[in-house]
Motif scaffolding. Structure first.
Motif, PDB file in Angstrom:
ATOM      1  N   GLY A 120       0.776  -1.756   0.048  1.00  0.00           N
ATOM      2  CA  GLY A 120       0.111  -0.069   0.000  1.00  0.00           C
ATOM      3  C   GLY A 120       0.771   1.443   0.108  1.00  0.00           C
ATOM      4  O   GLY A 120       1.730   0.981   0.795  1.00  0.00           O
ATOM      5  N   ASP A 162       1.819  10.086  -8.974  1.00  0.00           N
ATOM      6  CA  ASP A 162      -0.016  10.504  -8.980  1.00  0.00           C
ATOM      7  C   ASP A 162      -0.563  11.002 -10.231  1.00  0.00           C
ATOM      8  O   ASP A 162      -0.809  10.125 -10.964  1.00  0.00           O
ATOM      9  CB  ASP A 162      -0.438  10.981  -7.768  1.00  0.00           C
ATOM     10  CG  ASP A 162      -2.208  10.861  -7.707  1.00  0.00           C
ATOM     11  OD1 ASP A 162      -2.163   9.769  -7.870  1.00  0.00           O
ATOM     12  OD2 ASP A 162      -2.336  11.856  -7.881  1.00  0.00           O
ATOM     13  N   GLU A 203      -4.325   4.757 -16.088  1.00  0.00           N
ATOM     14  CA  GLU A 203      -5.360   3.941 -14.925  1.00  0.00           C
ATOM     15  C   GLU A 203      -6.236   4.696 -16.223  1.00  0.00           C
ATOM     16  O   GLU A 203      -7.554   3.935 -15.815  1.00  0.00           O
ATOM     17  CB  GLU A 203      -5.798   5.035 -13.955  1.00  0.00           C
ATOM     18  CG  GLU A 203      -6.653   4.179 -13.090  1.00  0.00           C
ATOM     19  CD  GLU A 203      -7.532   4.842 -11.365  1.00  0.00           C
ATOM     20  OE1 GLU A 203      -6.737   4.125 -10.554  1.00  0.00           O
ATOM     21  OE2 GLU A 203      -6.518   5.932 -11.310  1.00  0.00           O
ATOM     22  N   GLU A 223      -7.482   0.121  -7.881  1.00  0.00           N
ATOM     23  CA  GLU A 223      -7.573  -0.763  -6.946  1.00  0.00           C
ATOM     24  C   GLU A 223      -7.162   0.279  -5.951  1.00  0.00           C
ATOM     25  O   GLU A 223      -6.035   1.379  -6.067  1.00  0.00           O
ATOM     26  CB  GLU A 223      -7.006  -1.703  -7.536  1.00  0.00           C
ATOM     27  CG  GLU A 223      -7.627  -2.975  -6.163  1.00  0.00           C
ATOM     28  CD  GLU A 223      -7.102  -4.120  -6.979  1.00  0.00           C
ATOM     29  OE1 GLU A 223      -6.529  -4.765  -5.888  1.00  0.00           O
ATOM     30  OE2 GLU A 223      -6.605  -4.084  -8.458  1.00  0.00           O
ATOM     31  N   ARG A 224      -7.294   0.415  -4.370  1.00  0.00           N
ATOM     32  CA  ARG A 224      -7.598   0.510  -3.420  1.00  0.00           C
ATOM     33  C   ARG A 224      -7.808   0.233  -2.656  1.00  0.00           C
ATOM     34  O   ARG A 224      -7.957  -0.751  -1.911  1.00  0.00           O
ATOM     35  CB  ARG A 224      -8.246   2.126  -3.012  1.00  0.00           C
ATOM     36  CG  ARG A 224      -8.581   3.070  -4.131  1.00  0.00           C
ATOM     37  CD  ARG A 224      -5.905   3.453  -4.517  1.00  0.00           C
ATOM     38  NE  ARG A 224      -6.713   4.603  -5.769  1.00  0.00           N
ATOM     39  CZ  ARG A 224      -6.703   4.343  -6.491  1.00  0.00           C
ATOM     40  NH1 ARG A 224      -6.434   3.226  -7.545  1.00  0.00           N
ATOM     41  NH2 ARG A 224      -7.247   5.061  -7.633  1.00  0.00           N
ATOM     42  N   GLU A 225      -6.523   0.200  -1.037  1.00  0.00           N
ATOM     43  CA  GLU A 225      -6.787  -0.790   0.468  1.00  0.00           C
ATOM     44  C   GLU A 225      -6.382   0.414   1.124  1.00  0.00           C
ATOM     45  O   GLU A 225      -6.009   1.514   0.346  1.00  0.00           O
ATOM     46  CB  GLU A 225      -5.975  -2.095  -0.142  1.00  0.00           C
ATOM     47  CG  GLU A 225      -5.935  -3.023  -1.082  1.00  0.00           C
ATOM     48  CD  GLU A 225      -5.002  -4.150  -0.876  1.00  0.00           C
ATOM     49  OE1 GLU A 225      -5.926  -4.935  -2.447  1.00  0.00           O
ATOM     50  OE2 GLU A 225      -4.103  -3.984  -0.444  1.00  0.00           O
ATOM     51  N   GLU A 283      -4.864   1.540   4.060  1.00  0.00           N
ATOM     52  CA  GLU A 283      -2.833   2.247   4.629  1.00  0.00           C
ATOM     53  C   GLU A 283      -2.987   3.040   5.845  1.00  0.00           C
ATOM     54  O   GLU A 283      -3.642   4.542   5.869  1.00  0.00           O
ATOM     55  CB  GLU A 283      -2.503   2.257   2.654  1.00  0.00           C
ATOM     56  CG  GLU A 283      -0.872   2.439   3.369  1.00  0.00           C
ATOM     57  CD  GLU A 283      -0.464   3.852   4.114  1.00  0.00           C
ATOM     58  OE1 GLU A 283       0.645   3.743   4.252  1.00  0.00           O
ATOM     59  OE2 GLU A 283      -1.072   4.912   3.077  1.00  0.00           O
ATOM     60  N   ARG A 333      -7.712   4.567   2.486  1.00  0.00           N
ATOM     61  CA  ARG A 333      -7.591   3.979   1.294  1.00  0.00           C
ATOM     62  C   ARG A 333      -6.492   4.876   0.147  1.00  0.00           C
ATOM     63  O   ARG A 333      -7.220   5.855   0.116  1.00  0.00           O
ATOM     64  CB  ARG A 333      -8.854   3.274   0.420  1.00  0.00           C
ATOM     65  CG  ARG A 333     -10.543   2.950   1.292  1.00  0.00           C
ATOM     66  CD  ARG A 333     -11.427   2.359   0.592  1.00  0.00           C
ATOM     67  NE  ARG A 333     -11.434   1.408  -0.202  1.00  0.00           N
ATOM     68  CZ  ARG A 333     -11.162   0.024   0.041  1.00  0.00           C
ATOM     69  NH1 ARG A 333     -10.729  -0.081   1.006  1.00  0.00           N
ATOM     70  NH2 ARG A 333     -11.166  -0.896  -1.667  1.00  0.00           N
ATOM     71  N   ARG A 334      -5.786   3.488  -0.064  1.00  0.00           N
ATOM     72  CA  ARG A 334      -4.647   4.325  -0.995  1.00  0.00           C
ATOM     73  C   ARG A 334      -4.170   3.299  -2.183  1.00  0.00           C
ATOM     74  O   ARG A 334      -5.019   2.066  -2.272  1.00  0.00           O
ATOM     75  CB  ARG A 334      -3.296   4.694   0.140  1.00  0.00           C
ATOM     76  CG  ARG A 334      -3.550   5.079   1.745  1.00  0.00           C
ATOM     77  CD  ARG A 334      -3.341   6.300   1.270  1.00  0.00           C
ATOM     78  NE  ARG A 334      -3.329   6.796   2.282  1.00  0.00           N
ATOM     79  CZ  ARG A 334      -3.733   7.698   3.344  1.00  0.00           C
ATOM     80  NH1 ARG A 334      -4.668   8.769   2.887  1.00  0.00           N
ATOM     81  NH2 ARG A 334      -3.385   8.268   4.313  1.00  0.00           N
ATOM     82  N   HIS A 335      -3.493   4.134  -2.596  1.00  0.00           N
ATOM     83  CA  HIS A 335      -2.658   2.779  -4.067  1.00  0.00           C
ATOM     84  C   HIS A 335      -2.273   2.067  -3.969  1.00  0.00           C
ATOM     85  O   HIS A 335      -1.830   1.263  -2.852  1.00  0.00           O
ATOM     86  CB  HIS A 335      -1.774   3.828  -4.613  1.00  0.00           C
ATOM     87  CG  HIS A 335      -3.140   5.194  -5.284  1.00  0.00           C
ATOM     88  ND1 HIS A 335      -3.139   5.869  -4.794  1.00  0.00           N
ATOM     89  CD2 HIS A 335      -3.182   5.545  -6.761  1.00  0.00           C
ATOM     90  CE1 HIS A 335      -3.428   7.492  -5.297  1.00  0.00           C
ATOM     91  NE2 HIS A 335      -3.952   6.966  -6.552  1.00  0.00           N
TER      92      HIS A 335
END
Length: 482
Positions: free
Chosen positions: A185, A194, A201, A273-275, A277, A292-294
């Motif tokens: 993450g 970014d 993306e 997709e983010r999870e 972190e 929620r991050r990259h």
């Protein structure tokens, strides 16, 4: 797990690097710099087996600014040692780059203005061992630093990515949380990495990237250069070295990484997709929040046969100075374009190397100090407080700056306050990065009588030879009787 080891000469197929200008000292490699520190007893070697969770960070922070640290066999299980505190002193950074400390900013300014394209080689120390089946925590000694950190973090890795349109690379340091055997993450601020990721993306594609861990001090510092998008910081590293930096293509993607890196993690920033972190202890010495991050998916790990893992303790001197020095060089450039009387700038460590700026000004007109304050705020949004001083003030000494404020500043006359302006989102006193800025003009009025602000001095004090003048004895009673 698939592991391969190369046996070829790392210089095979390499194009000779450009020569160094006559008389210039080259910046030192990571291992040469460690040798330099060790030869004068500035490296502390821990006993084997210190814990990766908290213990290594605790020792490194305790010795911060005093000694670099070397941790063999971390957790008693990893063959790869951990190193920290390599450039936790401004003088160390200048020495590693081969310049006097008072020339550090000018050296960095020249390098940023005159980058040297890198030199690609076909084999490199960074790829002596290749893991194609990845287990990040099993293969690398990644520490957990702070009490409430969400886990192990890579903190000294250069995240290198390529523009999907131009192929030009960007180099930056991002905090990287280990989220799984092959997942990381990562916190991406709204800057160049970014920007490249958003471009990829939009095409529905991942962004190829690599994390280079364990690079020389000049390359580490170059990663923090403030330059426009599509300016590869590895070319600034080359200019700091005085020669083209050797790079090698990753084994699983097209990213080029420093050939002498200790460790390289190859992977892709995933689209859409983010999870979760965080939290993580950041440079203001507070925790960056969880969100929620990259996400990076790792495809391979490569490293030297005798690799070392570099970690930076969040909020320590190494962390603060790596951010401060390139910002100082950029801010000095910006200010000197409009204000030729600006002689020096310093991002104070009390302001975490980001928020408090001291400026040395050879003032020629009344009101110029306030204009310099406004120019400083425009130079970088992180700057929160600015103090402008005269040339007789050592802006690298906080006591000198405080003295100038206490004797040359009046709040009703010399204060500048700007409300509701953009600042650092990591400053917890702001509202999502929006806060106030304050400038203090601590310069002497030009029409002041000469003696009103003349600093006291004792003639001959600076040139005294104290050893010749003092007896060296401490028994004053014996002298009294004599």
């Amino acid at each position: 797990m698939t592991v391969s080891e190369t046996t070829s000469d790392p210089t095979d197929g390499a194009t000779p690097s450009a020569g160094t200008p006559h008389g210039r000292r080259r910046a030192l490699s990571l291992r040469d710099w460690l040798d330099r520190l060790a030869n004068r007893d500035d490296v502390a070697v821990a006993r084997e087996g210190l814990a990766l969770k908290h213990q290594i960070a605790a020792v490194a922070k305790r010795l911060d600014g005093d000694k670099a640290t070397f941790f063999p066999k971390p957790d008693g299980a990893h063959a790869i040692p951990v190193i920290s505190g390599l450039v936790s002193d401004r003088g160390w950074m200048a020495e590693a780059l081969g310049v006097p400390q008072d020339q550090l900013l000018a050296h960095f300014q020249r390098a940023a203005a005159n980058p040297i394209p890198f030199n690609e080689v076909t084999a490199a120390p960074a790829q002596e061992v290749v893991h194609t089946e990845v287990d990040l925590l099993g293969q690398l000694p990644i520490p957990t630093h702070n009490e409430h950190d969400s886990g192990a973090y890579i903190t000294a890795g250069l995240l290198i990515s390529r523009s999907p349109e131009t192929g030009i690379q960007n180099v930056a340091i991002h905090r990287c949380q280990i989220s799984g055997k092959n997942r990381i993450g990562v916190l991406l601020l709204p800057r160049h990495t970014d920007h490249y990721h958003r471009m990829a993306e939009k095409q529905g594609k991942p962004l190829e990237m690599a994390i280079a861990i364990g690079v020389d001090p000049a390359t580490l510092l170059s990663s923090q250069a403030i330059v426009p998008v599509d300016h590869d910081e590895l070319e600034i590293a080359g200019a700091l070295h005085g020669r083209a930096l050797d790079v090698v293509k990753c084994t699983t993607n097209n990213v080029r990484v420093p050939a002498d890196s200790e460790i390289v993690i190859e992977g892709r920033l995933l689209p859409d997709e983010r999870e979760e972190e965080g939290p993580f202890g950041e440079f203001p010495q507070y925790y960056g929040e969880r969100a929620r991050r990259h996400v990076i998916e790792v495809d391979a790990i490569t490293h030297r046969r005798d690799a070392m893992f570099h970690t930076i303790v969040g909020g320590g001197l190494e962390h603060l100075l790596l951010g401060a020095i390139p910002r100082e060089a950029t801010i000095l450039n910006e200010l000197q374009r409009s204000f030729p009387g600006v002689r020096d700038v310093h991002l104070a460590l009390g302001g975490v190397g980001r928020y408090h700026l001291y400026v040395k000004l050879d003032k020629r007109q009344d009101g110029e100090g306030k204009n310099v304050i406004l120019g400083a705020f425009a130079a970088h949004y992180d700057i929160k407080h600015v103090v402008v001083c005269d040339t007789d003030v050592d802006i690298h000494d906080p006591r000198e700056v405080e003295w100038a404020v206490s004797t040359r500043f009046q709040a009703d006359r010399d204060l500048v306050v700007i409300a509701h302006s953009q600042g650092s989102k990591l400053d917890p006193s702001t509202r999502d990065g929006v806060g106030a800025k304050m400038g203090l003009d601590a310069t002497v009025p030009l029409d002041a009588p000469e003696m009103k602000y003349k600093r006291i001095r004792i003639p001959g004090e600076e040139s005294l030879d104290l050893d010749a003048l003092m007896s060296g004895a401490s028994d004053w009673r014996a002298r009294l009787k004599a």
